[in-house]
Motif scaffolding. Sequence first.
Motif, PDB file in Angstrom:
ATOM      1  N   UNK A   1      12.872   1.433   1.640  1.00 58.66           N
ATOM      2  CA  UNK A   1      13.393   0.708   2.799  1.00 58.66           C
ATOM      3  C   UNK A   1      12.504   0.852   4.027  1.00 58.66           C
ATOM      4  N   UNK A   2      11.698   1.888   4.085  1.00 61.89           N
ATOM      5  CA  UNK A   2      10.825   2.101   5.249  1.00 61.89           C
ATOM      6  C   UNK A   2       9.356   1.813   4.928  1.00 61.89           C
ATOM      7  N   UNK A   3       9.092   1.268   3.756  1.00 60.76           N
ATOM      8  CA  UNK A   3       7.713   0.908   3.417  1.00 60.76           C
ATOM      9  C   UNK A   3       7.227  -0.214   4.329  1.00 60.76           C
ATOM     10  N   UNK A   4       5.975  -0.124   4.750  1.00 58.72           N
ATOM     11  CA  UNK A   4       5.363  -1.174   5.568  1.00 58.72           C
ATOM     12  C   UNK A   4       5.633  -1.083   7.043  1.00 58.72           C
ATOM     13  N   UNK A   5       6.344  -0.051   7.494  1.00 54.26           N
ATOM     14  CA  UNK A   5       6.703   0.062   8.911  1.00 54.26           C
ATOM     15  C   UNK A   5       5.666   0.890   9.681  1.00 54.26           C
ATOM     16  N   UNK A   6       5.402   0.487  10.928  1.00 52.69           N
ATOM     17  CA  UNK A   6       4.621   1.310  11.848  1.00 52.69           C
ATOM     18  C   UNK A   6       5.019   0.933  13.273  1.00 52.69           C
TER      19      UNK A   6
ATOM     20  N   UNK B   1       0.831  -1.217   0.000  1.00 51.65           N
ATOM     21  CA  UNK B   1       0.000   0.000   0.000  1.00 51.65           C
ATOM     22  C   UNK B   1       0.854   1.251   0.000  1.00 51.65           C
ATOM     23  N   UNK B   2       1.947   1.245   0.762  1.00 53.57           N
ATOM     24  CA  UNK B   2       2.821   2.421   0.805  1.00 53.57           C
ATOM     25  C   UNK B   2       3.434   2.695  -0.567  1.00 53.57           C
ATOM     26  N   UNK B   3       3.862   1.652  -1.246  1.00 50.76           N
ATOM     27  CA  UNK B   3       4.456   1.844  -2.567  1.00 50.76           C
ATOM     28  C   UNK B   3       3.406   2.323  -3.575  1.00 50.76           C
ATOM     29  N   UNK B   4       2.228   1.737  -3.470  1.00 53.51           N
ATOM     30  CA  UNK B   4       1.165   2.161  -4.376  1.00 53.51           C
ATOM     31  C   UNK B   4       0.775   3.608  -4.118  1.00 53.51           C
ATOM     32  N   UNK B   5       0.687   3.977  -2.848  1.00 51.51           N
ATOM     33  CA  UNK B   5       0.330   5.350  -2.504  1.00 51.51           C
ATOM     34  C   UNK B   5       1.394   6.333  -2.992  1.00 51.51           C
ATOM     35  N   UNK B   6       2.660   5.967  -2.852  1.00 53.38           N
ATOM     36  CA  UNK B   6       3.727   6.852  -3.313  1.00 53.38           C
ATOM     37  C   UNK B   6       3.666   7.009  -4.827  1.00 53.38           C
TER      38      UNK B   6
ATOM     39  N   UNK C   1       0.840   9.330  -5.744  1.00 55.01           N
ATOM     40  CA  UNK C   1       1.182  10.730  -5.494  1.00 55.01           C
ATOM     41  C   UNK C   1       2.109  11.268  -6.572  1.00 55.01           C
ATOM     42  N   UNK C   2       3.058  10.427  -6.996  1.00 52.69           N
ATOM     43  CA  UNK C   2       3.954  10.863  -8.063  1.00 52.69           C
ATOM     44  C   UNK C   2       3.194  11.046  -9.372  1.00 52.69           C
ATOM     45  N   UNK C   3       2.299  10.115  -9.674  1.00 50.85           N
ATOM     46  CA  UNK C   3       1.512  10.225 -10.911  1.00 50.85           C
ATOM     47  C   UNK C   3       0.643  11.483 -10.899  1.00 50.85           C
ATOM     48  N   UNK C   4       0.080  11.782  -9.752  1.00 50.21           N
ATOM     49  CA  UNK C   4      -0.751  12.986  -9.675  1.00 50.21           C
ATOM     50  C   UNK C   4       0.091  14.242  -9.848  1.00 50.21           C
TER      51      UNK C   4
END
Length: 571
Positions: free
Chosen positions: A418-423, A315-320, A323-326
């Motif tokens: 490298x920080x995708x998926x972290x919480x 989800x983090x990669x898709x969201x990024x 945002x870049x596409x927009x």
Amino acid sequence: MQKASDSAPALASFSLDALPVINHFLEPLDLSTVLEAYLPPPHPRRRVPPVQAIGLLLRNLLLSREPLYGIGAWASRFEPSLLGLPPEGSGLLNDDQVGRALDDLFDADRSSLILRIVVTAVREFHLSLRRFHNDSTTVSFQGEYREADGRRVRKKPTLRITFGHNKDHRPDLKQLLWSLTVTADGAVPVHYQALDGNTTDDQTHIATWNLLRAIAGRATFLYVADSKLCTRPQMRYIQGHGGRFLTVVPATRKEVGRFEEEVRKHTLPWEEVLRLPHPQRKEAPPDIFRAYEDPEGSVEGYRIVWFHSTEKEKRDRQQRQEMMDRAIQELRDLNDRLASPRTRFRKRAKVDEEIRRILEECPASSWLEVEVGERVEESFRQATRGRPGPHTKYRRLLRPRFQVTWRPRPEALTEAEKTDGLFPLITNDRKLGAKQMLRCYKLGQPGVEQRHHNLKAFHHVAPQYLKSVPRIEAFLCVYFLALLVNALIEREMRRAMKRRRLPALPLYPEGRPCKRPTTQQIFRIFEGLMVHQLTTTRGGRYVYQPKLNGLQKKVLRLLGMRPQAYRISMG
């Protein structure tokens, strides 16, 4: 309803729907007795006592939320005794009667009233109080509400309906903040707060925790909430009074930046702690959670455990990427405007400002490198007016034209991945394992979010048709009671299915199986049940009871009821 006469028989028909089920769960709460203790006695000029009006309003919210002006017509469809009314009670109802009952409820000690009902629910339904979950949402209002400014009404302060951070994404509407706390056992609501519309969540937790301690009779329960709990005063208060908390660490804290920098530089020994099925697709790979406890912890000395989720990484990669596409699309649109002959971007500073706005709103400034190219456009214009001829003189005009180019930043994208998926989760409980922390938050917190969904989608808390702020506050109290009963019915059904090892019930349309029944689905199968009474010309009375099908009888038995609950005695 038709009346019997000497010339013709009369048939009276009343709907039952799920009212016997609702009354079965209201009876252990002893709601009428509690309301009688806190509401004023019936006034001689009031045709409907406030206790009956509030009970009727509660049943209406549970079955089909109607505006107050239509509640009399709604009640006339049902057998009066099931609504807690005398035989002629439904004919006496109108919006004024219910509105005055809400005024009485506003004047009452609603906090003590709710506390007494909740304590009774805990005792009668054996609710576990080892863990609570808290979250908040907003109730939006359409209108000016100029008098909703916090003024005192009958010596009591009222709420301010005003603008704030709207969680329904309606910044154009005024609002109130609604904070709800539920048990981990069935997500049963035990406490609510209605607060001013501009109240922030970090101002609510200490008062909520104190009241939960009074309900539980101890301070050792685990209090789970969103990231607004993660402030130094609130965590210190709970820790100092012997409590336990679990919450998310907000991204603004220094510990987050420090740990993410550590992840970018080093490979850490993550440990797998949990696997959950994909939330939407059964055939998809499971969501794998890994954990690592930060040895440094928080600056206050609390434990911080970091988790990595494979689904959150996607989800983090898709969201990024979105945002870049927009951002790229908006930059393309900017280029079209720059190329227009009537462009208003004549200065470099204005172009830079527009680019800065695009990258901040998307936001994608960290992952895109944007450059502005400048060229001079040459054009000629007549020096004087008139029709051009062989001796006409022209002026040479030079205008700057701009073009935006962009390209991804590979190094920045690699670092971000490298920080995708972290919480991170933070707690003061030294005995709570990483897997327990994850299960408490990941599997428990959606329960309170589901109750907010019930509040808005099923009970329809908005739009509000009331203008009086005291009545709105009292109405929200009735909404809490509706959520409480809703959750108790749902909990009892699911517990019964688990005890009897029933994987599903055919509650969906076309008899499709339902693994986790909701109260709405249970109510739906009782819709249309009616009782009929035929009065003959000689005064004889014949009552025709509804016939229950096999599924309805099975559901009643699972809820601890007998089918005889739908045999109605009509006077």
